[in-house]
Design an enzyme around this catalytic site. Sequence first.
Site, PDB file in Angstrom:
ATOM      1  N   HIS A  12       0.831  -1.211   0.000  1.00  0.00           N
ATOM      2  CA  HIS A  12       0.000   0.000   0.000  1.00  0.00           C
ATOM      3  C   HIS A  12       0.869   1.267   0.000  1.00  0.00           C
ATOM      4  O   HIS A  12       0.556   2.257   0.659  1.00  0.00           O
ATOM      5  CB  HIS A  12      -1.010  -0.013   1.152  1.00  0.00           C
ATOM      6  CG  HIS A  12      -0.415  -0.079   2.528  1.00  0.00           C
ATOM      7  ND1 HIS A  12      -1.020  -0.746   3.575  1.00  0.00           N
ATOM      8  CD2 HIS A  12       0.715   0.455   3.062  1.00  0.00           C
ATOM      9  CE1 HIS A  12      -0.298  -0.621   4.671  1.00  0.00           C
ATOM     10  NE2 HIS A  12       0.754   0.117   4.392  1.00  0.00           N
ATOM     11  N   HIS A 196      10.642  -3.466   3.366  1.00  0.00           N
ATOM     12  CA  HIS A 196      11.072  -2.074   3.231  1.00  0.00           C
ATOM     13  C   HIS A 196      11.442  -1.499   4.593  1.00  0.00           C
ATOM     14  O   HIS A 196      10.920  -1.935   5.620  1.00  0.00           O
ATOM     15  CB  HIS A 196      10.016  -1.206   2.551  1.00  0.00           C
ATOM     16  CG  HIS A 196       8.704  -1.033   3.270  1.00  0.00           C
ATOM     17  ND1 HIS A 196       7.876  -2.070   3.619  1.00  0.00           N
ATOM     18  CD2 HIS A 196       8.071   0.103   3.693  1.00  0.00           C
ATOM     19  CE1 HIS A 196       6.778  -1.594   4.200  1.00  0.00           C
ATOM     20  NE2 HIS A 196       6.874  -0.276   4.274  1.00  0.00           N
ATOM     21  N   GLU A 243       4.644  -5.005   8.542  1.00  0.00           N
ATOM     22  CA  GLU A 243       3.283  -4.896   7.991  1.00  0.00           C
ATOM     23  C   GLU A 243       2.803  -6.230   7.404  1.00  0.00           C
ATOM     24  O   GLU A 243       1.598  -6.468   7.280  1.00  0.00           O
ATOM     25  CB  GLU A 243       3.235  -3.823   6.904  1.00  0.00           C
ATOM     26  CG  GLU A 243       3.374  -2.403   7.443  1.00  0.00           C
ATOM     27  CD  GLU A 243       3.286  -1.356   6.345  1.00  0.00           C
ATOM     28  OE1 GLU A 243       3.098  -0.186   6.681  1.00  0.00           O
ATOM     29  OE2 GLU A 243       3.413  -1.707   5.150  1.00  0.00           O
TER      30      GLU A 243
HETATM   31 FE   LIG Z   1       2.208   1.154   5.528  1.00  0.00          FE
END
Ligand SMILES: [Fe+2]
Length: 313
Positions: A12, A196, A243
């Site tokens: 996202h 990330h 996440e």
């Molecule tokens: Fe995020």
Amino acid sequence: MARIVAGIGSSHVPAIGAAIDNGKTEEPYWKRVFSGFEKSQEWMRETKPDVAIIVYNDHASAFSVDLIPTFALGCAAEFPPADEGWGPRPVPVVQGHPALASHIAQSVILDEFDLTIVNKMTVDHGMTVPMNLLFGKVDKNAHWPCPVVPLAVNVVMYPPPTGHRCFMLGRAIKKAVESYPDDLKVVIFGTGGLSHQISGPRAGLINSKWDKAFLDNLSKDPQKLVKIPHVDYMREAGAEGIEMVMWLIMRGALDDKVDEVYRFYTVPASNTAVGHIILENHRRGAKAAGKHKPAAVKHKRAAARAKVERVRG
Ligand SMILES: [Fe+2]
């Protein structure tokens, strides 16, 4: 009864939303990303869900350090786009499904998952970017194709929930949906990731090998993913790679056996690895869904074609 027919995993990345909003999707850098979702949008148009449950995390938009719910279920009739510092994104207000959301809240809480019920909430890029990637660009004054039940998960402040807890919550959501009396076709999104890290000495970290194994095991061995401790996500996939635990709620809400019908992976978008997968419940479920079967078969071919893109990624 209602049923969850498929799960969608999607990054996202906020810069994807900015590229859509600023008309940059045809630029070579961004076209590489958006072309990977063309098949997904075709799949979504064929699937035509009645409702989407979207598991995402709030990025200090609706919540802050003042209030950190581990699992927050949106039960409102609508969820306006959040102002993330440069004005709300030019996307439609997300319509909720209060009846299904309240039903899920009751079922899941009585199953001993202590959700926070939220009756007023804005939603940020964590939700609206995957919606754009799967539903396409939608005019601000139009409507998204289906209502949404948002489930916000804390992955911003330590401690986030474990992968096992997320998976088991997915199981409880599946049970809740299947006890809802109306005949609804539901899809569930897990969003965020993949690898990330935004800040610190390891900023820009991307671990494609880890990401690929995670995507593989969503269908091959989800129980292996469920056992991954937080520290492994942090070390291997970067601080924000945590996440990915949200994808395990999506996976837990599906049947034990699933068919991977599409996958896309590319590096980078902004400084993030973009991962995307569509899982359908195994054909036993597809038969029960009747008209859903042809889409599954058709998109197996799409998955084969997508392998080329995977190698390129
Ligand atoms: Fe995020």
